[in-house]
Write a protein that holds these residues in place. Structure first.
Motif, PDB file in Angstrom:
ATOM      1  N   LYS A  63      53.243  24.584   8.722  1.00  0.00           N
ATOM      2  CA  LYS A  63      53.605  25.176   7.430  1.00  0.00           C
ATOM      3  C   LYS A  63      54.614  24.275   6.719  1.00  0.00           C
ATOM      4  CE  LYS A  63      57.098  28.136   9.432  1.00  0.00           C
ATOM      5  NZ  LYS A  63      57.350  29.388  10.102  1.00  0.00           N
ATOM      6  N   ALA A  64      54.630  24.419   5.409  1.00  0.00           N
ATOM      7  CA  ALA A  64      55.591  23.682   4.586  1.00  0.00           C
ATOM      8  C   ALA A  64      56.279  24.717   3.699  1.00  0.00           C
ATOM      9  CB  ALA A  64      54.870  22.638   3.755  1.00  0.00           C
ATOM     10  N   CYS A  65      57.283  24.278   2.945  1.00  0.00           N
ATOM     11  CA  CYS A  65      58.001  25.225   2.081  1.00  0.00           C
ATOM     12  C   CYS A  65      58.268  24.639   0.712  1.00  0.00           C
ATOM     13  CB  CYS A  65      59.354  25.580   2.699  1.00  0.00           C
ATOM     14  SG  CYS A  65      59.254  26.781   4.005  1.00  0.00           S
ATOM     15  N   ILE A  66      58.329  25.528  -0.236  1.00  0.00           N
ATOM     16  CA  ILE A  66      58.816  25.158  -1.567  1.00  0.00           C
ATOM     17  C   ILE A  66      60.108  25.919  -1.786  1.00  0.00           C
ATOM     18  CG2 ILE A  66      58.353  25.440  -4.033  1.00  0.00           C
ATOM     19  CD1 ILE A  66      55.669  24.319  -3.561  1.00  0.00           C
ATOM     20  N   PHE A  67      61.155  25.190  -2.158  1.00  0.00           N
ATOM     21  CA  PHE A  67      62.434  25.841  -2.459  1.00  0.00           C
ATOM     22  C   PHE A  67      62.443  26.104  -3.956  1.00  0.00           C
ATOM     23  CE2 PHE A  67      66.994  26.067  -3.251  1.00  0.00           C
ATOM     24  CZ  PHE A  67      67.407  26.873  -2.199  1.00  0.00           C
ATOM     25  N   LEU A  68      62.292  27.386  -4.297  1.00  0.00           N
ATOM     26  CA  LEU A  68      62.081  27.758  -5.694  1.00  0.00           C
ATOM     27  C   LEU A  68      63.002  28.914  -6.059  1.00  0.00           C
ATOM     28  CD1 LEU A  68      60.130  27.325  -8.153  1.00  0.00           C
ATOM     29  CD2 LEU A  68      58.645  29.020  -7.113  1.00  0.00           C
ATOM     30  N   ASN A  69      63.723  28.753  -7.125  1.00  0.00           N
ATOM     31  CA  ASN A  69      64.649  29.804  -7.584  1.00  0.00           C
ATOM     32  C   ASN A  69      65.567  30.275  -6.453  1.00  0.00           C
ATOM     33  OD1 ASN A  69      63.390  29.694 -10.100  1.00  0.00           O
ATOM     34  ND2 ASN A  69      61.854  31.191  -9.468  1.00  0.00           N
ATOM     35  N   LEU A  78      59.468  21.114   9.188  1.00  0.00           N
ATOM     36  CA  LEU A  78      59.203  21.895   7.984  1.00  0.00           C
ATOM     37  C   LEU A  78      59.469  21.044   6.730  1.00  0.00           C
ATOM     38  CD1 LEU A  78      58.412  24.833   7.307  1.00  0.00           C
ATOM     39  CD2 LEU A  78      60.838  25.361   7.187  1.00  0.00           C
ATOM     40  N   PRO A  79      58.396  20.494   6.141  1.00  0.00           N
ATOM     41  CA  PRO A  79      58.582  19.734   4.895  1.00  0.00           C
ATOM     42  C   PRO A  79      58.938  20.677   3.744  1.00  0.00           C
ATOM     43  CG  PRO A  79      56.423  19.308   5.900  1.00  0.00           C
ATOM     44  CD  PRO A  79      56.992  20.512   6.578  1.00  0.00           C
ATOM     45  N   VAL A  80      59.888  20.249   2.916  1.00  0.00           N
ATOM     46  CA  VAL A  80      60.325  21.098   1.798  1.00  0.00           C
ATOM     47  C   VAL A  80      60.340  20.286   0.503  1.00  0.00           C
ATOM     48  CG1 VAL A  80      62.119  22.648   0.919  1.00  0.00           C
ATOM     49  CG2 VAL A  80      61.881  22.327   3.386  1.00  0.00           C
ATOM     50  N   ASP A  81      59.782  20.879  -0.537  1.00  0.00           N
ATOM     51  CA  ASP A  81      59.890  20.288  -1.867  1.00  0.00           C
ATOM     52  C   ASP A  81      60.741  21.219  -2.721  1.00  0.00           C
ATOM     53  OD1 ASP A  81      58.903  18.182  -3.793  1.00  0.00           O
ATOM     54  OD2 ASP A  81      58.321  19.989  -4.878  1.00  0.00           O
ATOM     55  N   VAL A  82      61.700  20.649  -3.425  1.00  0.00           N
ATOM     56  CA  VAL A  82      62.571  21.460  -4.284  1.00  0.00           C
ATOM     57  C   VAL A  82      61.972  21.484  -5.688  1.00  0.00           C
ATOM     58  CG1 VAL A  82      64.881  21.679  -5.274  1.00  0.00           C
ATOM     59  CG2 VAL A  82      64.603  20.835  -2.934  1.00  0.00           C
ATOM     60  N   LYS A  83      61.678  22.674  -6.176  1.00  0.00           N
ATOM     61  CA  LYS A  83      61.107  22.811  -7.519  1.00  0.00           C
ATOM     62  C   LYS A  83      62.137  23.399  -8.469  1.00  0.00           C
ATOM     63  CE  LYS A  83      56.667  21.989  -6.488  1.00  0.00           C
ATOM     64  NZ  LYS A  83      56.166  20.636  -6.753  1.00  0.00           N
ATOM     65  N   GLU A 112      71.122  20.406  -9.940  1.00  0.00           N
ATOM     66  CA  GLU A 112      70.416  21.545  -9.323  1.00  0.00           C
ATOM     67  C   GLU A 112      69.804  21.134  -7.987  1.00  0.00           C
ATOM     68  OE1 GLU A 112      70.333  24.736 -10.324  1.00  0.00           O
ATOM     69  OE2 GLU A 112      71.787  24.023 -11.784  1.00  0.00           O
ATOM     70  N   GLN A 113      69.281  19.932  -7.952  1.00  0.00           N
ATOM     71  CA  GLN A 113      68.657  19.415  -6.723  1.00  0.00           C
ATOM     72  C   GLN A 113      69.698  19.312  -5.606  1.00  0.00           C
ATOM     73  OE1 GLN A 113      65.349  18.246  -6.761  1.00  0.00           O
ATOM     74  NE2 GLN A 113      65.170  16.935  -4.978  1.00  0.00           N
TER      75      GLN A 113
END
Ligand code: SF4
Length: 185
Positions: free
Chosen positions: A129-135, A92-97, A46-47
């Protein structure tokens, strides 16, 4: 943010765990218990899919994607590996959830504030700003000076716990039902 004069570094994941429950940090960092994640292989697939999508988003923004970016700061006493960093006009930092939750928790906001500080220091550029990659979607999180002050307070609380080794007093709640430490607690 003032400097933290402690030995060693906290990991960004410690911030998330502490805000979920201080006792989790006690169990992991003082008692030495480990979290086991049985769905790790499924998570990796998924990642990878998420990172492919992020690469396309970075291209659309006219930039590029850096993956698994190691970050470390003596100044903040922090380290971590950021899932992805979109390098375009802005950083833009992104964390994948991989999570069933759809709203951005305070713990996630503090996590992304921590990554943003580390990115700012490494790339010498302000992160707004940062982002979360979700769904499958990018969710933006503004990173403000107030967030950075709040993070400082959280880091101080974690250091205090590690120094005193005091078993945290907490109120049990329904989140204990999702907690990997439930059997020890
Ligand atoms: S079981 Fe509940 S009280 Fe214990 S560590 Fe987990 S969240 Fe905290």
């Amino acid at each position: 943010m003032k400097l933290l004069h402690r030995n060693g570094k906290l990991d960004v994941s410690d911030v998330v765990q502490f805000l979920y429950c201080p006792r989790k940090v006690y169990f992991m960092k003082i008692a030495g218990f480990r979290i086991t994640k049985p769905k790790m292989e499924e998570g990796k697939v998924e990642q990878e899919k998420a990172l492919e999508k992020l690469e396309k988003i970075a291209e659309k923004l006219g930039g590029k994607l850096l993956k698994n970016v190691p970050l470390e700061s003596e100044k903040y006493g922090l380290k971590g590996i950021l899932d992805a960093l979109i390098v375009a006009e802005e950083l833009l930092p992104v964390d994948v959830k991989l999570s069933k939750f759809s709203s951005i928790s305070y713990a996630w906001k503090m996590q992304m504030t921590a990554y943003s500080l580390l990115v700012e220091e490494k790339f010498d550029k302000i992160v707004k700003k940062a982002c979360i990659f979700l769904n499958g979607k990018l969710k933006e999180i503004p990173i403000t000076p107030e967030d950075k002050k709040n993070l400082e307070r959280v880091l101080e609380q974690i250091w205090l716990l590690l120094e005193t080794e005091k078993y945290p007093t907490v109120i049990k709640s329904k989140k204990c039902g999702y907690c990997e430490m439930q059997r020890f607690c």
